[in-house]
Design a protein around this motif. Sequence first.
Motif, PDB file in Angstrom:
ATOM      1  N   ILE A  45       0.946  -1.197  -0.057  1.00 21.46           N
ATOM      2  CA  ILE A  45      -0.110  -0.018   0.083  1.00 21.46           C
ATOM      3  C   ILE A  45       0.855   1.113  -0.009  1.00 21.46           C
ATOM      4  N   PHE A  46       0.837   2.076  -0.816  1.00 27.30           N
ATOM      5  CA  PHE A  46       1.505   3.346  -1.069  1.00 27.30           C
ATOM      6  C   PHE A  46       0.736   4.401  -1.730  1.00 27.30           C
ATOM      7  N   LYS A  58      13.791  21.554  16.720  1.00 29.94           N
ATOM      8  CA  LYS A  58      13.162  22.365  16.018  1.00 29.94           C
ATOM      9  C   LYS A  58      14.294  22.745  14.579  1.00 29.94           C
ATOM     10  N   ASN A  59      13.684  23.170  13.380  1.00 26.43           N
ATOM     11  CA  ASN A  59      14.711  23.469  12.407  1.00 26.43           C
ATOM     12  C   ASN A  59      15.592  22.312  11.787  1.00 26.43           C
ATOM     13  N   SER A  60      15.065  20.870  12.078  1.00 25.73           N
ATOM     14  CA  SER A  60      15.875  19.979  11.649  1.00 25.73           C
ATOM     15  C   SER A  60      15.697  19.758  10.474  1.00 25.73           C
ATOM     16  N   ASP A  61      17.204  19.259   9.786  1.00 29.80           N
ATOM     17  CA  ASP A  61      17.578  19.223   8.146  1.00 29.80           C
ATOM     18  C   ASP A  61      16.675  17.813   7.873  1.00 29.80           C
ATOM     19  N   VAL A  62      16.120  16.893   8.878  1.00 30.69           N
ATOM     20  CA  VAL A  62      15.719  15.626   8.622  1.00 30.69           C
ATOM     21  C   VAL A  62      14.333  15.508   9.049  1.00 30.69           C
ATOM     22  N   ALA A  63      13.368  14.780   8.543  1.00 30.58           N
ATOM     23  CA  ALA A  63      12.122  14.418   9.402  1.00 30.58           C
ATOM     24  C   ALA A  63      12.151  12.879   9.173  1.00 30.58           C
ATOM     25  N   THR A  64      12.127  12.519  10.525  1.00 28.03           N
ATOM     26  CA  THR A  64      12.113  10.767  10.291  1.00 28.03           C
ATOM     27  C   THR A  64      10.599  10.461  10.989  1.00 28.03           C
ATOM     28  N   PRO A  65       9.955   9.808   9.876  1.00 30.21           N
ATOM     29  CA  PRO A  65       8.656   9.658  10.350  1.00 30.21           C
ATOM     30  C   PRO A  65       8.380   8.690  11.520  1.00 30.21           C
ATOM     31  N   SER A  66       7.274   9.160  12.370  1.00 31.00           N
ATOM     32  CA  SER A  66       7.075   8.236  13.468  1.00 31.00           C
ATOM     33  C   SER A  66       5.538   7.983  13.377  1.00 31.00           C
ATOM     34  N   VAL A  67       4.665   8.623  12.811  1.00 29.54           N
ATOM     35  CA  VAL A  67       3.366   8.301  12.420  1.00 29.54           C
ATOM     36  C   VAL A  67       3.111   8.690  11.151  1.00 29.54           C
ATOM     37  N   HIS A  68       2.260   7.751  10.198  1.00 35.12           N
ATOM     38  CA  HIS A  68       1.897   8.220   9.009  1.00 35.12           C
ATOM     39  C   HIS A  68       0.216   8.407   9.254  1.00 35.12           C
ATOM     40  N   LYS A  69      -0.111   9.373   8.124  1.00 36.70           N
ATOM     41  CA  LYS A  69      -1.378   9.452   8.051  1.00 36.70           C
ATOM     42  C   LYS A  69      -2.001   8.686   6.697  1.00 36.70           C
ATOM     43  N   LEU A  70      -2.855   7.566   6.831  1.00 37.26           N
ATOM     44  CA  LEU A  70      -3.464   7.095   5.644  1.00 37.26           C
ATOM     45  C   LEU A  70      -4.779   7.526   5.342  1.00 37.26           C
ATOM     46  N   GLU A  71      -5.126   7.821   3.909  1.00 36.89           N
ATOM     47  CA  GLU A  71      -6.213   8.081   3.614  1.00 36.89           C
ATOM     48  C   GLU A  71      -6.635   7.231   2.313  1.00 36.89           C
ATOM     49  N   MET A  72      -7.723   6.220   2.399  1.00 41.62           N
ATOM     50  CA  MET A  72      -7.767   4.989   1.417  1.00 41.62           C
ATOM     51  C   MET A  72      -9.138   4.363   1.831  1.00 41.62           C
ATOM     52  N   GLY A  73      -9.698   3.932   0.659  1.00 43.19           N
ATOM     53  CA  GLY A  73     -10.852   3.141   0.891  1.00 43.19           C
ATOM     54  C   GLY A  73     -10.942   1.773   1.339  1.00 43.19           C
ATOM     55  N   GLU A  74     -11.854   1.242   1.916  1.00 36.61           N
ATOM     56  CA  GLU A  74     -11.742  -0.138   2.333  1.00 36.61           C
ATOM     57  C   GLU A  74     -11.396  -1.009   1.338  1.00 36.61           C
ATOM     58  N   HIS A  75     -11.672  -0.897  -0.045  1.00 36.06           N
ATOM     59  CA  HIS A  75     -11.358  -1.649  -1.227  1.00 36.06           C
ATOM     60  C   HIS A  75      -9.956  -1.280  -1.688  1.00 36.06           C
ATOM     61  N   THR A  76      -8.727  -1.144  -1.055  1.00 34.22           N
ATOM     62  CA  THR A  76      -7.570  -0.915  -1.487  1.00 34.22           C
ATOM     63  C   THR A  76      -6.763  -1.873  -1.578  1.00 34.22           C
ATOM     64  N   GLY A  77      -6.026  -1.896  -2.555  1.00 32.75           N
ATOM     65  CA  GLY A  77      -5.070  -2.998  -2.644  1.00 32.75           C
ATOM     66  C   GLY A  77      -5.335  -4.500  -2.465  1.00 32.75           C
ATOM     67  N   THR A  78      -4.711  -5.389  -1.922  1.00 32.15           N
ATOM     68  CA  THR A  78      -5.189  -6.598  -1.507  1.00 32.15           C
ATOM     69  C   THR A  78      -6.270  -6.586  -0.671  1.00 32.15           C
ATOM     70  N   HIS A  79      -7.519  -7.037  -0.822  1.00 33.39           N
ATOM     71  CA  HIS A  79      -8.525  -6.800   0.017  1.00 33.39           C
ATOM     72  C   HIS A  79      -9.626  -8.075  -0.246  1.00 33.39           C
ATOM     73  N   VAL A  80     -10.550  -8.030   0.572  1.00 34.02           N
ATOM     74  CA  VAL A  80     -11.997  -8.898   0.659  1.00 34.02           C
ATOM     75  C   VAL A  80     -13.128  -7.884   0.710  1.00 34.02           C
ATOM     76  N   ASP A  81     -14.023  -8.318   0.048  1.00 32.52           N
ATOM     77  CA  ASP A  81     -15.307  -7.785   0.094  1.00 32.52           C
ATOM     78  C   ASP A  81     -16.250  -8.468   0.871  1.00 32.52           C
ATOM     79  N   ALA A  82     -17.034  -7.590   1.663  1.00 26.25           N
ATOM     80  CA  ALA A  82     -18.115  -8.074   2.657  1.00 26.25           C
ATOM     81  C   ALA A  82     -19.279  -8.404   1.707  1.00 26.25           C
ATOM     82  N   ILE A  83     -19.984  -9.235   2.446  1.00 25.13           N
ATOM     83  CA  ILE A  83     -21.422  -9.639   1.775  1.00 25.13           C
ATOM     84  C   ILE A  83     -22.156  -8.521   1.505  1.00 25.13           C
TER      85      ILE A  83
END
Length: 230
Positions: A11-12, A39-64
């Motif tokens: 998922i990307f 403050k004012n760091s030259d790097v930004a190391t991710p500690s939490v990502h925010k994801l926006e996507m539908g239920e039917h994203t990538g490898t997924h299963v459909d509900a009835i």
Amino acid sequence: MSEIIDLSQEIFDGMPVYKTLPQVKMTVHNTHEEWEGIKNSDVATPSVHKLEMGEHTGTHVDAINHMAKEHICQSIDKMPLSMFYTEGICLDFSYKGLRELISSKEIIDVCEKANEEIKPNDTVLLYTDHYRKSFDTENWSNGPGITAEACRWLGEQKIAAFGVETMSPGVSGVSNKEVHKICGELNFTHYENLANLDQLVNRGRFRFIGLPLKIRGGTGSPVRAVAIFE
């Protein structure tokens, strides 16, 4: 020692999705530098990502409840976990071309040639090699799929689910809507956007696991699908 084969897409941000489904957006929500008060760091190391996507994203299963409005109460959180933890087989349809259909007769013939048997509560995976050939290309949405007749035949075998490498189980504009309706009618489901099915063909039966997230009222869910050979 068990061999675990990952059958899941990554998922990307900006990954391919079906038609008008929500686009996948992935951004850095917090960084370690923020948490440490730097403050004012030259790097930004991710500690939490925010994801926006539908239920039917990538490898997924459909509900009835995704199959038709009359199944409104059969959401992904209400479906028995036994549907997602089954024995499985993988059948080789890699000879199929773009938008070609798979019939029940072809499924029966491939089973006979491979000396495989579809049993009640199985997950039946259909290898078409479409993932390796076409993922993230202009032909990704034009993969092979099963006929409505083949879907009904699979449901009559009392399987738990079937799975495909493509973004839809049937061919869009030909059989896909009817395939969904039949799954709802016969109370079984399907997985879409599987990967690495080439590693399963001609190897016999395996344990299949594709557990969904427990989304209240969900119409489907991304899964980390795996095949396990003992």
